[in-house]
Design an enzyme around this catalytic site. Sequence first.
Site, PDB file in Angstrom:
ATOM      1  N   MET A 108       0.851  -1.191   0.000  1.00  0.00           N
ATOM      2  CA  MET A 108       0.000   0.000   0.000  1.00  0.00           C
ATOM      3  C   MET A 108       0.890   1.246   0.000  1.00  0.00           C
ATOM      4  SD  MET A 108      -3.416  -0.967   2.075  1.00  0.00           S
ATOM      5  CE  MET A 108      -2.810  -0.655   3.713  1.00  0.00           C
TER       6      MET A 108
ATOM      7  N   ASN B  40       4.119   3.881   0.966  1.00  0.00           N
ATOM      8  CA  ASN B  40       4.803   4.391   2.158  1.00  0.00           C
ATOM      9  C   ASN B  40       5.866   3.371   2.599  1.00  0.00           C
ATOM     10  OD1 ASN B  40       4.428   5.088   5.559  1.00  0.00           O
ATOM     11  ND2 ASN B  40       5.125   6.561   4.071  1.00  0.00           N
ATOM     12  N   LEU B  41       6.724   3.076   1.670  1.00  0.00           N
ATOM     13  CA  LEU B  41       7.628   1.935   1.819  1.00  0.00           C
ATOM     14  C   LEU B  41       8.697   2.189   2.878  1.00  0.00           C
ATOM     15  CD1 LEU B  41       8.049   1.071  -1.961  1.00  0.00           C
ATOM     16  CD2 LEU B  41       6.327   0.273  -0.326  1.00  0.00           C
ATOM     17  N   HIS B  42       9.042   1.130   3.581  1.00  0.00           N
ATOM     18  CA  HIS B  42      10.114   1.168   4.569  1.00  0.00           C
ATOM     19  C   HIS B  42      11.000  -0.058   4.352  1.00  0.00           C
ATOM     20  CE1 HIS B  42       7.696  -1.836   6.551  1.00  0.00           C
ATOM     21  NE2 HIS B  42       6.688  -0.995   6.669  1.00  0.00           N
TER      22      HIS B  42
ATOM     23  N   HIS C   2       9.431  -3.403   3.552  1.00  0.00           N
ATOM     24  CA  HIS C   2       8.998  -3.629   2.168  1.00  0.00           C
ATOM     25  C   HIS C   2      10.195  -3.978   1.280  1.00  0.00           C
ATOM     26  CE1 HIS C   2       5.632  -0.849   3.484  1.00  0.00           C
ATOM     27  NE2 HIS C   2       4.963  -1.857   2.969  1.00  0.00           N
TER      28      HIS C   2
ATOM     29  N   GLN D 183      -3.048 -12.261   7.716  1.00  0.00           N
ATOM     30  CA  GLN D 183      -3.234 -12.011   6.279  1.00  0.00           C
ATOM     31  C   GLN D 183      -2.481 -13.061   5.461  1.00  0.00           C
ATOM     32  OE1 GLN D 183      -3.049  -8.022   4.076  1.00  0.00           O
ATOM     33  NE2 GLN D 183      -0.937  -8.678   3.939  1.00  0.00           N
TER      34      GLN D 183
ATOM     35  N   SER E 262       4.178   0.967   8.383  1.00  0.00           N
ATOM     36  CA  SER E 262       3.893   2.337   7.952  1.00  0.00           C
ATOM     37  C   SER E 262       3.174   3.098   9.062  1.00  0.00           C
ATOM     38  CB  SER E 262       3.026   2.321   6.697  1.00  0.00           C
ATOM     39  OG  SER E 262       3.716   1.656   5.669  1.00  0.00           O
TER      40      SER E 262
HETATM   41  O1  PAF Z   1      -0.268  -5.922   3.535  1.00  0.00           O
HETATM   42  C1  PAF Z   1      -0.642  -4.970   2.842  1.00  0.00           C
HETATM   43  O2  PAF Z   1       0.045  -3.950   2.700  1.00  0.00           O
HETATM   44  C2  PAF Z   1      -2.003  -5.040   2.166  1.00  0.00           C
HETATM   45  O3  PAF Z   1      -2.934  -5.684   2.961  1.00  0.00           O
HETATM   46  C3  PAF Z   1      -1.945  -5.670   0.757  1.00  0.00           C
HETATM   47  C4  PAF Z   1      -1.484  -7.117   0.830  1.00  0.00           C
HETATM   48  C5  PAF Z   1      -1.020  -4.869  -0.115  1.00  0.00           C
HETATM   49  C6  PAF Z   1      -3.337  -5.661   0.135  1.00  0.00           C
HETATM   50  O4  PAF Z   1      -3.826  -4.369   0.015  1.00  0.00           O
END
Ligand code: PAF
Length: 278
Positions: A26, A28-30, A33, A151, A184
């Site tokens: 989503m 706002n990478l750190h 990621h 997730q 994030s």
């Molecule tokens: O983990 C996340 O950043 C989100 O849930 C994902 C997997 C990108 C789905 O929007």
Amino acid sequence: MLIVRGGAGLLNARTRADKIALVPTMGNLHVGHLALVEAARAKSDDVWVSLFVNPLQFGQGEDFDTYPRTFDEDVAQLESAGATLLFAPSVAEMYPGGVESPTRVSLPPLASELCGRHRPGHFDGACTVVLKLFNLTGAAYACFGEKDYQQLTLVKRMVVDLNLGVEIVPVATTREHDGLAMSSRNAYLDSNARRKAPSLYAELAAIRRQLEAGRRDFAALEQAAMTSLEADGWVPDYVAIRGAELQSPDGLEEFRVLGAARLGATRLIDNVKTGLSP
Ligand code: PAF
């Protein structure tokens, strides 16, 4: 790195790619990621990252509007990390029929437990967009952080249950020097909350030590951690001891210890496993 905004551009790029390794984000990478990108690079030369703040996985009153959006910085980080394509669609591109009632996946009961109890519909929304990203990219591999362990578990189930044929690559949680899991949402913490934040990890790690020492009074361990978090100023949603697939821990010898708690308005999650993990 190619930046693509729509499905047509992706189709075009797919014809030139071999086995794609996808990193859904989503933005706002750190550093966490970037570890996902690194894991994707170990799988394929075609490393595709998606950047989409998915409205479907945010509930009423959650932080969809304020979620940090840092597109230019994200692009720069991905360029140097070696991603080959960035897919950054608009909401209208992803949900052409609107976000109110699109077709969505229906997940097993696990989706309503743990975080799902406190964020109804969250995992249906997250897995729906993940499925769409799999379909759009045709990815052979997809990397997910263990920080969002529920997730990750539900995505794995979806891949099996719906015969998606995508290899899910789990990536260990990246932590700050004091143990706080990178997220994030850490950016929301003021200096006081930031000082307290590592205690969520510390409580989970303390349970891990107790389990490794042979304790099996799960409910008492969970309750003690909740009480201790409360005393430290947290409002815990849950602390839970489960198996590796988030099943009941009864009779098992390997465990995953998960927690979610709020510091002020910021909700943080974390988890650890018994055994080798740091
Ligand atoms: O983990 C996340 O950043 C989100 O849930 C994902 C997997 C990108 C789905 O929007």
